[in-house]
Write a protein that holds these residues in place. Structure first.
Motif, PDB file in Angstrom:
ATOM      1  N   GLY A 179      27.461  50.192  49.448  1.00 49.47           N
ATOM      2  CA  GLY A 179      28.414  50.242  50.540  1.00 49.47           C
ATOM      3  C   GLY A 179      29.788  50.694  50.085  1.00 49.47           C
ATOM      4  N   TYR A 180      30.809  50.380  50.906  1.00 48.62           N
ATOM      5  CA  TYR A 180      32.178  50.790  50.637  1.00 48.62           C
ATOM      6  C   TYR A 180      33.108  49.589  50.710  1.00 48.62           C
ATOM      7  CZ  TYR A 180      32.950  50.406  55.679  1.00 48.62           C
ATOM      8  OH  TYR A 180      33.045  49.917  56.958  1.00 48.62           O
ATOM      9  N   GLU A 181      34.280  49.737  50.093  1.00 52.19           N
ATOM     10  CA  GLU A 181      35.289  48.689  50.110  1.00 52.19           C
ATOM     11  C   GLU A 181      36.668  49.302  50.334  1.00 52.19           C
ATOM     12  OE1 GLU A 181      33.399  45.211  47.364  1.00 52.19           O
ATOM     13  OE2 GLU A 181      34.806  46.556  46.368  1.00 52.19           O
ATOM     14  N   VAL A 182      37.479  48.648  51.154  1.00 50.92           N
ATOM     15  CA  VAL A 182      38.879  49.022  51.352  1.00 50.92           C
ATOM     16  C   VAL A 182      39.701  47.742  51.395  1.00 50.92           C
ATOM     17  CG1 VAL A 182      38.443  51.198  52.553  1.00 50.92           C
ATOM     18  CG2 VAL A 182      38.576  49.090  53.880  1.00 50.92           C
ATOM     19  N   GLY A 183      40.935  47.819  50.906  1.00 49.26           N
ATOM     20  CA  GLY A 183      41.750  46.619  50.900  1.00 49.26           C
ATOM     21  C   GLY A 183      43.178  46.898  50.490  1.00 49.26           C
ATOM     22  N   ALA A 184      43.962  45.819  50.380  1.00 50.34           N
ATOM     23  CA  ALA A 184      45.362  45.907  49.992  1.00 50.34           C
ATOM     24  C   ALA A 184      45.763  44.612  49.317  1.00 50.34           C
ATOM     25  CB  ALA A 184      46.252  46.174  51.203  1.00 50.34           C
ATOM     26  N   GLY A 185      46.784  44.697  48.470  1.00 47.54           N
ATOM     27  CA  GLY A 185      47.220  43.506  47.773  1.00 47.54           C
ATOM     28  C   GLY A 185      48.623  43.647  47.214  1.00 47.54           C
ATOM     29  N   PHE A 186      49.050  42.609  46.491  1.00 46.07           N
ATOM     30  CA  PHE A 186      50.362  42.552  45.870  1.00 46.07           C
ATOM     31  C   PHE A 186      50.188  42.209  44.391  1.00 46.07           C
ATOM     32  CE2 PHE A 186      50.704  41.276  50.274  1.00 46.07           C
ATOM     33  CZ  PHE A 186      51.808  41.957  50.739  1.00 46.07           C
ATOM     34  N   GLU A 187      51.101  42.704  43.572  1.00 48.39           N
ATOM     35  CA  GLU A 187      51.156  42.324  42.165  1.00 48.39           C
ATOM     36  C   GLU A 187      52.495  41.642  41.892  1.00 48.39           C
ATOM     37  OE1 GLU A 187      48.315  45.678  40.023  1.00 48.39           O
ATOM     38  OE2 GLU A 187      50.508  45.928  39.988  1.00 48.39           O
ATOM     39  N   PHE A 188      52.438  40.394  41.398  1.00 54.92           N
ATOM     40  CA  PHE A 188      53.638  39.653  41.035  1.00 54.92           C
ATOM     41  C   PHE A 188      53.657  39.493  39.516  1.00 54.92           C
ATOM     42  CE2 PHE A 188      52.579  38.339  45.368  1.00 54.92           C
ATOM     43  CZ  PHE A 188      53.788  38.534  46.020  1.00 54.92           C
ATOM     44  N   TYR A 189      54.694  40.032  38.892  1.00 57.30           N
ATOM     45  CA  TYR A 189      54.788  40.054  37.433  1.00 57.30           C
ATOM     46  C   TYR A 189      55.495  38.797  36.930  1.00 57.30           C
ATOM     47  CZ  TYR A 189      53.391  44.967  37.391  1.00 57.30           C
ATOM     48  OH  TYR A 189      52.693  46.137  37.530  1.00 57.30           O
ATOM     49  N   PHE A 190      54.799  38.020  36.109  1.00 54.66           N
ATOM     50  CA  PHE A 190      55.398  36.895  35.416  1.00 54.66           C
ATOM     51  C   PHE A 190      55.595  37.278  33.948  1.00 54.66           C
ATOM     52  CE2 PHE A 190      53.491  35.173  39.205  1.00 54.66           C
ATOM     53  CZ  PHE A 190      54.398  34.206  39.618  1.00 54.66           C
ATOM     54  N   GLN A 191      56.061  36.350  33.143  1.00 57.53           N
ATOM     55  CA  GLN A 191      56.396  36.681  31.761  1.00 57.53           C
ATOM     56  C   GLN A 191      55.179  37.099  30.940  1.00 57.53           C
ATOM     57  OE1 GLN A 191      58.649  33.527  29.954  1.00 57.53           O
ATOM     58  NE2 GLN A 191      60.488  33.931  31.158  1.00 57.53           N
ATOM     59  N   SER A 192      54.011  36.503  31.213  1.00 53.86           N
ATOM     60  CA  SER A 192      52.849  36.780  30.366  1.00 53.86           C
ATOM     61  C   SER A 192      51.600  37.200  31.137  1.00 53.86           C
ATOM     62  CB  SER A 192      52.521  35.549  29.503  1.00 53.86           C
ATOM     63  OG  SER A 192      52.287  34.412  30.320  1.00 53.86           O
ATOM     64  N   PHE A 193      51.652  37.274  32.457  1.00 56.55           N
ATOM     65  CA  PHE A 193      50.489  37.681  33.242  1.00 56.55           C
ATOM     66  C   PHE A 193      50.933  38.205  34.601  1.00 56.55           C
ATOM     67  CE2 PHE A 193      51.286  33.368  34.598  1.00 56.55           C
ATOM     68  CZ  PHE A 193      50.937  33.359  35.938  1.00 56.55           C
ATOM     69  N   ILE A 194      49.980  38.856  35.286  1.00 62.29           N
ATOM     70  CA  ILE A 194      50.213  39.385  36.634  1.00 62.29           C
ATOM     71  C   ILE A 194      49.333  38.603  37.612  1.00 62.29           C
ATOM     72  CG2 ILE A 194      50.143  41.413  38.124  1.00 62.29           C
ATOM     73  CD1 ILE A 194      50.284  43.112  35.584  1.00 62.29           C
ATOM     74  N   PHE A 195      49.947  38.109  38.673  1.00 61.63           N
ATOM     75  CA  PHE A 195      49.256  37.362  39.721  1.00 61.63           C
ATOM     76  C   PHE A 195      49.104  38.277  40.930  1.00 61.63           C
ATOM     77  CE2 PHE A 195      49.522  34.703  43.555  1.00 61.63           C
ATOM     78  CZ  PHE A 195      48.472  33.822  43.336  1.00 61.63           C
ATOM     79  N   SER A 196      47.825  38.553  41.330  1.00 60.85           N
ATOM     80  CA  SER A 196      47.570  39.555  42.372  1.00 60.85           C
ATOM     81  C   SER A 196      46.685  39.005  43.487  1.00 60.85           C
ATOM     82  CB  SER A 196      46.897  40.799  41.766  1.00 60.85           C
ATOM     83  OG  SER A 196      47.692  41.363  40.761  1.00 60.85           O
ATOM     84  N   PRO A 197      47.263  38.577  44.618  1.00 61.75           N
ATOM     85  CA  PRO A 197      46.459  38.240  45.791  1.00 61.75           C
ATOM     86  C   PRO A 197      46.046  39.515  46.523  1.00 61.75           C
ATOM     87  CG  PRO A 197      48.766  37.832  46.244  1.00 61.75           C
ATOM     88  CD  PRO A 197      48.695  38.279  44.814  1.00 61.75           C
ATOM     89  N   GLU A 198      44.837  39.509  47.086  1.00 65.40           N
ATOM     90  CA  GLU A 198      44.290  40.745  47.677  1.00 65.40           C
ATOM     91  C   GLU A 198      43.335  40.427  48.823  1.00 65.40           C
ATOM     92  OE1 GLU A 198      42.546  43.875  44.956  1.00 65.40           O
ATOM     93  OE2 GLU A 198      40.714  43.258  46.011  1.00 65.40           O
ATOM     94  N   PHE A 199      43.420  41.195  49.894  1.00 59.89           N
ATOM     95  CA  PHE A 199      42.438  41.179  50.980  1.00 59.89           C
ATOM     96  C   PHE A 199      41.617  42.463  50.916  1.00 59.89           C
ATOM     97  CE2 PHE A 199      45.352  38.115  53.013  1.00 59.89           C
ATOM     98  CZ  PHE A 199      44.442  37.180  53.475  1.00 59.89           C
ATOM     99  N   LYS A 200      40.316  42.353  51.138  1.00 59.50           N
ATOM    100  CA  LYS A 200      39.507  43.573  51.225  1.00 59.50           C
ATOM    101  C   LYS A 200      38.324  43.364  52.160  1.00 59.50           C
ATOM    102  CE  LYS A 200      36.255  42.954  47.367  1.00 59.50           C
ATOM    103  NZ  LYS A 200      35.757  43.518  46.078  1.00 59.50           N
ATOM    104  N   ILE A 201      37.840  44.468  52.696  1.00 60.01           N
ATOM    105  CA  ILE A 201      36.604  44.505  53.481  1.00 60.01           C
ATOM    106  C   ILE A 201      35.541  45.165  52.622  1.00 60.01           C
ATOM    107  CG2 ILE A 201      35.477  45.557  55.476  1.00 60.01           C
ATOM    108  CD1 ILE A 201      38.108  45.248  56.973  1.00 60.01           C
ATOM    109  N   SER A 202      34.394  44.505  52.500  1.00 54.75           N
ATOM    110  CA  SER A 202      33.299  44.995  51.658  1.00 54.75           C
ATOM    111  C   SER A 202      32.039  45.060  52.519  1.00 54.75           C
ATOM    112  CB  SER A 202      33.090  44.059  50.460  1.00 54.75           C
ATOM    113  OG  SER A 202      32.045  44.500  49.634  1.00 54.75           O
ATOM    114  N   ASN A 203      31.683  46.264  52.970  1.00 50.64           N
ATOM    115  CA  ASN A 203      30.593  46.440  53.923  1.00 50.64           C
ATOM    116  C   ASN A 203      29.449  47.253  53.322  1.00 50.64           C
ATOM    117  OD1 ASN A 203      32.023  45.051  55.859  1.00 50.64           O
ATOM    118  ND2 ASN A 203      32.719  46.876  56.940  1.00 50.64           N
TER     119      ASN A 203
END
Length: 237
Positions: A179-203
């Protein structure tokens, strides 16, 4: 089903177009060298809501023992790894294999063996999912950026054979799907890692239903296409 993704895209576009005036030289930029990395890795934790898109068979209109058949939405979760390769300033190639625990159940209203009987057929799945995606990302806004993804996936159901052995009366589905996937998210940069919440549709695109004319719960169904909404948290280094 598309409401969550639509709201996420609107919010992402708003943040992308709005650069706060407070972003200045005095702000501490975390992991500034990270953007130049040719590749990096991470882990994924996710919750999913899955169901089927159901197409009724012509025999359903002639059937008098089953009055209603429709899909149910259920919750599950995902665990995965992430590999991200930098293609250019704004584009990445991302591979995000996951172990997906999902259940796509079917509801029946029957007149046999008793009238007005409610029946639920549980189709539990343990999927090995292999998504390959193109990621389009914005410029960094301080310690944050927004991105969108689009790509294809291949799924293998580890529980398909177990279901067939356990109960001959279950509605059967194929072991593989794509199938296919589409989505969007954010990247938040901290001192030692990146925190990325994301929504996607996977059909799913293919018909996963294995039709068995000898099973009346299966005989009234022509096609089943998998549908899933996923909220993911990626932790990247």
């Amino acid at each position: 089903m598309f409401n969550l993704l639509r709201y996420a895209l609107i919010l992402s576009l708003f943040i992308f177009l709005w650069k706060p005036a407070t972003v200045c030289a005095q702000q501490i930029i975390n992991m500034e060298e990270h953007d130049a990395k040719p590749y990096y890795f991470g882990i994924t934790l996710a919750a999913n809501q899955s169901n089927f898109r159901l197409y009724q068979a012509p025999v359903f209109l002639q059937e008098d023992s089953i009055m209603v058949v429709e899909p149910l939405k259920t919750m599950g979760f995902n665990l995965g790894l992430l590999a991200n390769a930098r293609l250019s300033r704004y584009f990445d190639l991302r591979f995000n294999p996951q172990l997906v625990f999902a259940s796509k159940n079917l509801y029946y209203r029957e007149n046999y063996p008793k009238p007005d009987t409610d029946t639920e057929k549980k189709i539990e799945s343990i999927l090995l999912s292999f998504p390959l995606q193109i990621k389009f990302k914005s410029d960094r806004i301080g310690n944050m950026r927004v991105y969108t993804i689009a790509g294809l996936k291949y799924d293998y159901d580890l529980a398909a054979n177990a279901r067939a052995r356990r109960d001959d009366d279950l509605v059967k589905v194929k072991t593989t799907d794509y199938g296919y996937e589409v989505g969007a998210g954010f990247e938040f940069y901290f001192q030692s890692f990146i925190f990325s919440p994301e929504f996607k549709i996977s059909n799913g695109i293919g018909n996963v239903h294995v039709k068995d004319p000898n099973l009346r719960h299966s005989n009234v169904i022509e096609k089943l296409h998998s549908r899933m909404i996923v909220f993911s948290i990626h932790l990247e280094g």
